[in-house]
Design a protein around this motif. Structure first.
Motif, PDB file in Angstrom:
ATOM      1  N   GLU A   9       0.842  -1.205   0.000  1.00 32.15           N
ATOM      2  CA  GLU A   9       0.000   0.000   0.000  1.00 32.15           C
ATOM      3  C   GLU A   9       0.875   1.252   0.000  1.00 32.15           C
ATOM      4  OE1 GLU A   9      -0.899  -1.717   3.375  1.00 32.15           O
ATOM      5  OE2 GLU A   9      -1.930  -3.266   2.240  1.00 32.15           O
ATOM      6  N   SER A  10       0.252   2.373  -0.293  1.00 32.22           N
ATOM      7  CA  SER A  10       0.998   3.620  -0.408  1.00 32.22           C
ATOM      8  C   SER A  10       1.648   4.037   0.903  1.00 32.22           C
ATOM      9  CB  SER A  10       0.083   4.740  -0.909  1.00 32.22           C
ATOM     10  OG  SER A  10      -1.017   4.928  -0.024  1.00 32.22           O
ATOM     11  N   GLY A  11       1.092   3.602   2.051  1.00 33.82           N
ATOM     12  CA  GLY A  11       1.666   3.970   3.336  1.00 33.82           C
ATOM     13  C   GLY A  11       3.055   3.412   3.568  1.00 33.82           C
ATOM     14  N   SER A  12       3.484   2.489   2.704  1.00 36.90           N
ATOM     15  CA  SER A  12       4.847   1.966   2.812  1.00 36.90           C
ATOM     16  C   SER A  12       5.886   2.998   2.378  1.00 36.90           C
ATOM     17  CB  SER A  12       5.005   0.702   1.970  1.00 36.90           C
ATOM     18  OG  SER A  12       4.198  -0.345   2.475  1.00 36.90           O
ATOM     19  N   ASP A  13       5.420   4.048   1.686  1.00 33.88           N
ATOM     20  CA  ASP A  13       6.299   5.158   1.275  1.00 33.88           C
ATOM     21  C   ASP A  13       7.506   4.694   0.466  1.00 33.88           C
ATOM     22  OD1 ASP A  13       4.637   7.008   2.468  1.00 33.88           O
ATOM     23  OD2 ASP A  13       5.770   7.104   4.337  1.00 33.88           O
ATOM     24  N   LEU A  14       7.304   3.699  -0.386  1.00 36.47           N
ATOM     25  CA  LEU A  14       8.409   3.204  -1.208  1.00 36.47           C
ATOM     26  C   LEU A  14       8.922   4.293  -2.149  1.00 36.47           C
ATOM     27  CD1 LEU A  14       7.064  -0.295  -2.307  1.00 36.47           C
ATOM     28  CD2 LEU A  14       8.868   0.152  -0.640  1.00 36.47           C
ATOM     29  N   MET A 241      14.607   8.336   6.754  1.00 34.62           N
ATOM     30  CA  MET A 241      13.251   8.869   6.590  1.00 34.62           C
ATOM     31  C   MET A 241      13.251  10.377   6.843  1.00 34.62           C
ATOM     32  SD  MET A 241      11.566   5.838   8.870  1.00 34.62           S
ATOM     33  CE  MET A 241       9.981   6.667   9.081  1.00 34.62           C
ATOM     34  N   TYR A 242      12.422  11.078   6.080  1.00 38.49           N
ATOM     35  CA  TYR A 242      12.318  12.522   6.305  1.00 38.49           C
ATOM     36  C   TYR A 242      10.947  13.028   5.870  1.00 38.49           C
ATOM     37  CZ  TYR A 242      12.920  13.276   1.272  1.00 38.49           C
ATOM     38  OH  TYR A 242      12.759  13.276  -0.097  1.00 38.49           O
ATOM     39  N   GLY A 243      10.481  14.030   6.590  1.00 39.11           N
ATOM     40  CA  GLY A 243       9.230  14.676   6.225  1.00 39.11           C
ATOM     41  C   GLY A 243       9.503  15.837   5.296  1.00 39.11           C
ATOM     42  N   THR A 271       8.394  10.698   3.853  1.00 40.85           N
ATOM     43  CA  THR A 271       7.113  10.292   4.410  1.00 40.85           C
ATOM     44  C   THR A 271       5.984  10.824   3.532  1.00 40.85           C
ATOM     45  OG1 THR A 271       7.083  12.221   5.879  1.00 40.85           O
ATOM     46  CG2 THR A 271       7.979  10.170   6.765  1.00 40.85           C
ATOM     47  N   GLY A 272       5.063   9.940   3.189  1.00 40.54           N
ATOM     48  CA  GLY A 272       3.944  10.317   2.337  1.00 40.54           C
ATOM     49  C   GLY A 272       2.796  10.921   3.118  1.00 40.54           C
ATOM     50  N   CYS A 273       1.668  11.036   2.451  1.00 44.01           N
ATOM     51  CA  CYS A 273       0.516  11.721   3.045  1.00 44.01           C
ATOM     52  C   CYS A 273      -0.009  11.013   4.283  1.00 44.01           C
ATOM     53  CB  CYS A 273      -0.595  11.842   2.006  1.00 44.01           C
ATOM     54  SG  CYS A 273      -0.146  12.873   0.595  1.00 44.01           S
ATOM     55  N   THR A 274      -0.035   9.680   4.283  1.00 44.53           N
ATOM     56  CA  THR A 274      -0.629   8.953   5.402  1.00 44.53           C
ATOM     57  C   THR A 274       0.088   9.245   6.710  1.00 44.53           C
ATOM     58  OG1 THR A 274      -1.390   7.180   3.952  1.00 44.53           O
ATOM     59  CG2 THR A 274      -1.213   6.673   6.286  1.00 44.53           C
TER      60      THR A 274
END
Length: 291
Positions: A9-14, A241-243, A271-274
């Motif tokens: 899913e998109s929350g994996s932020d691949l 990881m970074y926002g 980090t994505g939207c989720t």
């Protein structure tokens, strides 16, 4: 020999380069703003931050639902007839995506579909999925029957317990707006310039533990050294990881520290939207695979 597909899913932020390299299929989670549902990964992430600044509220997020999973996997099968699918979900204790995936599989009696609980989020998912993709590259030729496919799924699931993932939000504004931090704790943290360390534990829960004091550029070294000393990581890859909004100087420093500590490769995971709906702008985090 059947074709093997990795999905998540998109929350994996691949990062896009990993998606392309391993031809990973990604189902969008959802972000709701002003009663409109948007597919995560299909709109600018700045919309999340603009919405918060305009309303003082964080967008709500929702998991991939049962019917969306059915449609998602059927679409994969239509393009890859007879394939085996290994689907990696966001932590089952951080979202209902895993439970929905299991329900969809059982409802439709999908065969040759294996669901793996990453027990992680964002960069932790990325670390887990890429490690499994590398295992698959070595063992693909051996997956010739259901027993071998099932054994590989068990190996993938076991690897979830070797993933370490921590992050630090740059601000508590989003956590307070979402009800995850009380007003009293928020005020105290701001006065003392404290930032909580969020750890993903072995059960896949997000837990606030240690607190760091100071600006993000001042705590980066301390955070990274603490993480690297506490966890005996495989030095092949460290996931940074970074926002959105984190300064380039901090990103450069994170990579520099990783190389100083003997990591052969670093991968930036934005980090994505989720996850950004909770962590806000400028967060930092680390993920890796233990020995």
């Amino acid at each position: 020999m059947p074709e093997i597909i990795i999905a998540t899913e998109s929350g994996s932020d691949l990062p896009e380069e990993i998606v392309r390299q391993y031809q990973i299929e990604v189902a969008p989670m959802h972000v709701i703003m002003n009663n409109v549902s948007y597919d995560d990964g299909h709109f600018p992430i700045d919309m999340v931050f603009d919405y918060f600044e305009e309303t003082g509220k964080i967008p709500t997020t929702s998991a991939v639902n049962v019917q969306e999973y059915v449609d998602f996997w059927n679409d994969i099968r239509s393009r890859h007839p007879g394939c085996i699918i290994y689907h990696f979900t966001y932590s089952s204790n951080a979202s209902s995506t895993h439970q929905h995936a299991v329900a969809a599989r059982d409802q439709e009696n999908f065969r040759d579909l294996y669901i793996i609980d990453t027990k992680s989020v964002s960069g932790g998912c990325t670390a887990h999925i890429e490690a499994c993709c590398r295992i698959l590259e070595k063992k693909r030729d051996r997956i010739t029957d259901a027993a071998a496919a099932g054994a590989l799924a068990e190996e993938f699931q076991a690897l979830a317990d070797r993933i370490e993932c921590n992050f630090i939000p740059a601000t508590l504004d989003y956590l307070r707006a979402g009800g995850r931090v009380s007003n009293g704790a928020y005020i105290a943290a701001n006065v003392l310039r404290l930032k909580p360390l969020i750890e993903i534990n072995r059960e896949g829960f997000l837990v606030a533990t240690k607190k760091f004091r100071g600006s993000m550029d001042k705590i980066t070294d301390k955070f990274m050294q603490m993480f690297l000393q506490r966890h005996h990581l495989n030095h092949d890859t460290l996931y940074l990881m970074y926002g959105p909004g984190l300064s380039q100087s901090i990103l450069d420093r994170m990579r520099e520290i990783a190389l100083e500590n003997g990591f052969q490769r670093t991968v930036y995971v934005m980090t994505g939207c989720t996850i950004s709906c909770h962590g806000g702008k400028g967060a930092i985090g680390l993920a890796g695979v233990t020995e």
